[in-house]
Design an enzyme around this catalytic site. Structure first.
Site, PDB file in Angstrom:
ATOM      1  N   HIS A 157       0.703  -1.256  -0.037  1.00  0.00           N
ATOM      2  CA  HIS A 157       0.044   0.040   0.041  1.00  0.00           C
ATOM      3  C   HIS A 157       0.651   1.130  -0.136  1.00  0.00           C
ATOM      4  CE1 HIS A 157      -3.940  -2.207   0.413  1.00  0.00           C
ATOM      5  NE2 HIS A 157      -3.006  -3.037   1.498  1.00  0.00           N
TER       6      HIS A 157
ATOM      7  N   ASN B 257     -10.332  -3.083   1.979  1.00  0.00           N
ATOM      8  CA  ASN B 257     -10.250  -3.215   0.500  1.00  0.00           C
ATOM      9  C   ASN B 257     -11.185  -2.656  -0.412  1.00  0.00           C
ATOM     10  OD1 ASN B 257      -7.407  -3.510   0.523  1.00  0.00           O
ATOM     11  ND2 ASN B 257      -7.656  -5.811   0.845  1.00  0.00           N
TER      12      ASN B 257
END
Ligand code: NDP
Length: 484
Positions: free
Chosen positions: A57, A130
């Site tokens: 990320h 997510n």
């Protein structure tokens, strides 16, 4: 110079700078002098401008906004920020890709991180999910290995499809997420045009101490839109920051993106009898069994003032809970409860929670002291241990987490349900014929570079078990036949 004189350049220690263009030298043509301490400081600080990149990320975009409760679900949770319809809570969101480095392209095929920090009146609550409802693996012990396959080969420093498909084909629990990733939703049109999910199962506890299991769904009000792979590839070349730019520009012009936050609620005892293990993050709860219930609305309406201070230094952890919201025994979540805080202590520092972007808006009274970069008063002279007879802050028993009964032996146990195929098959079957065709094409394109047929055949077997048509079409696209 008065302290509020913004026109005069100063050193980092506040002294006026005489020359910021020419370094001091021994004579006009001589070497640079070490006594030019402003130069030394400037170069030294520049060398230290980066904090370690997130291992996953790394590439992200963020925005501020608020959450507003639209339905009273206090029968299920005592979370203070959900206590009444109309109540608003400020929040910060960070969206991200997973595998790419900080400078990588936004429009790649990858899940998107969807991390929300609610600054509630009883501390921060982080929902760190997510844009997909499931994940590739369901036990945190596999996470470092899985991410190695998504990253670069140790010798070539290239992405490695052999490792990706070797791991997936040997970890069939990944099939559901692989199917979502390879479907049209694997490349969202923008960060505004995708759903978000808490993905894990969490526990809600009401004021009477009664618990339920819960899953979160952020439903985009902009509608789901995706990018065709050819368009995404072109954008990756022309404007690698396309999603970051889109989010910033939309908010700048007042086109504020919004999501409805819905929950699925499962009575505690159903977890023992539901046909899937409800804590297995590779599975969804069917919405036919547990329909979505609207809870509120999230609106993003303010851009960050400073990318590093806000987006890069924002630290989210799925373990950042408030009273009324607790963990479930999901083994992937349990690992993340440790891993995220640990990543931030390493990356941003032991006092990361005291930075303005992370600091709770509510009172913080701990006995934590010292540590690198302690920028507040460090508790001053107040009492610094507990228990104490100085009247320092003390625990409130009413906020103890709900008790949860467990049984069995301490052991390394596989999840008790081995059906990796029904839900990916259900997903395949709900796609239109055009969507199926694009899914198969995408998978074939992604698997073609795999060198070993054995890996391809193993993976084709999984697609076939999800739906014979699915496996047969992938096999045909790869010029292979279905394995026995
Ligand atoms: P439902 O028919 O009740 O729900 C189907 C879900 O699939 C909806 O949330 C819908 O979201 C979503 N969906 C629709 N098209 C796609 C697509 N092309 N790609 C990904 N998701 C899509 O059935 P079930 O709850 O029984 O689930 C059936 C299958 O749907 C599951 O096996 C799972 O793969 C998938 N799914 C289920 C979710 C869940 O929480 N139950 C969530 C997301 C997917 P929308 O209409 O908002 O686009």
């Amino acid at each position: 110079m008065s302290t509020d004189d913004k026109s005069k350049l100063t050193t980092s220690w506040g002294a006026p700078v005489g020359d910021n263009q020419n370094s001091q030298t021994a004579g006009a043509r001589g070497p640079t002098l070490i006594q030019d301490v402003h130069l030394l400081e400037k170069l030294a600080h520049f060398n230290r401008e980066r904090v370690p990149e997130r291992v996953v990320h790394a590439k992200g975009a963020g925005a501020h906004g608020y959450f507003e409760v639209t339905q009273d679900l206090t029968a299920f949770t005592k979370a203070s920020f959900l206590s009444e319809v109309g109540k608003q809570t400020p929040l910060f969101v960070r969206f991200s890709t997973v595998a790419g480095e900080n400078g990588s392209s936004d429009t790649v095929r990858d899940p998107r991180g969807f991390a929300v920090k609610f600054y509630t009146d009883e501390g921060n609550y982080d929902l760190v999910g997510n844009n997909t409802p499931v994940f590739f693996i369901r036990d945190a012990i596999k996470f470092p290995d899985f991410i190695h396959t998504q990253k670069r080969h140790p010798q070539t420093h290239l992405k490695n499809p052999n490792a990706v498909w070797d791991f997936w084909s040997l970890s069939p629990e990944s099939l559901h997420q692989v199917t979502i990733l390879m479907s049209d939703r694997g490349i969202p049109a923008t960060l505004r045009h995708m759903h978000g999910f808490g993905s894990h199962t969490f526990k809600w506890v009401n004021a009477e101490g009664q618990a339920s299991w819960v899953k979160y769904h952020f439903k985009t009000e902009q509608g789901v839109q995706n990018l065709a792979p050819s368009v995404a590839a072109q954008l990756a070349a022309d404007n690698p920051d396309y999603h970051t730019e889109d989010l910033f520009e939309a908010i700048k012009k007042g086109d504020f993106p919004a999501w409805k936050l819905c929950v699925q609620i499962m009575p505690l005892e159903d977890a023992n009898t539901y046909r899937f293990d409800p804590f297995d993050v590779t599975k969804v709860w069917s919405q036919k069994d547990y329909p979505l219930i609207e809870l509120g609305r999230m609106v993003l309406n303010r851009n960050p003032e400073n990318y590093f201070a806000e987006v890069e230094q924002a630290t989210f952890s799925p373990g950042t809970f408030v009273p009324g919201i607790e963990a479930s025994p999901d083994k992937m979540l349990q690992g993340r409860l440790f891993a995220y805080g640990d990543a931030h202590r390493y990356r941003v520092g032991a006092n990361h929670q005291a930075l303005p972007i992370n600091r709770p808006r509510s009172e913080v009274n701990t006995y934590q002291r010292d540590g690198q970069m302690r920028a507040d008063d460090n508790g001053g002279g107040s009492v610094y241990y507990e228990p104490n007879s100085a009247g320092g802050p003390s625990e409130t028993p009413a906020y103890k987490p709900a008790a949860f009964e467990v049984s069995g032996s301490a052991d390394s146990v596989v999840y008790d349900h081995h059906d990796h195929y029904t839900q990916p098959g259900d997903l395949y079957r709900l796609l239109s014929e055009d969507e199926r065709e694009r899914l198969v094409q995408t998978i074939v394109g992604a698997m073609k570079p795999v060198e070993q047929d054995a890996i391809k055949l193993r993976q084709i077997g999984h697609f076939y078990k999800a739906d014979p048509e699915y496996g047969t079409r992938v096999a045909a696209g790869l010029g292979l036949s279905i394995p026995e």
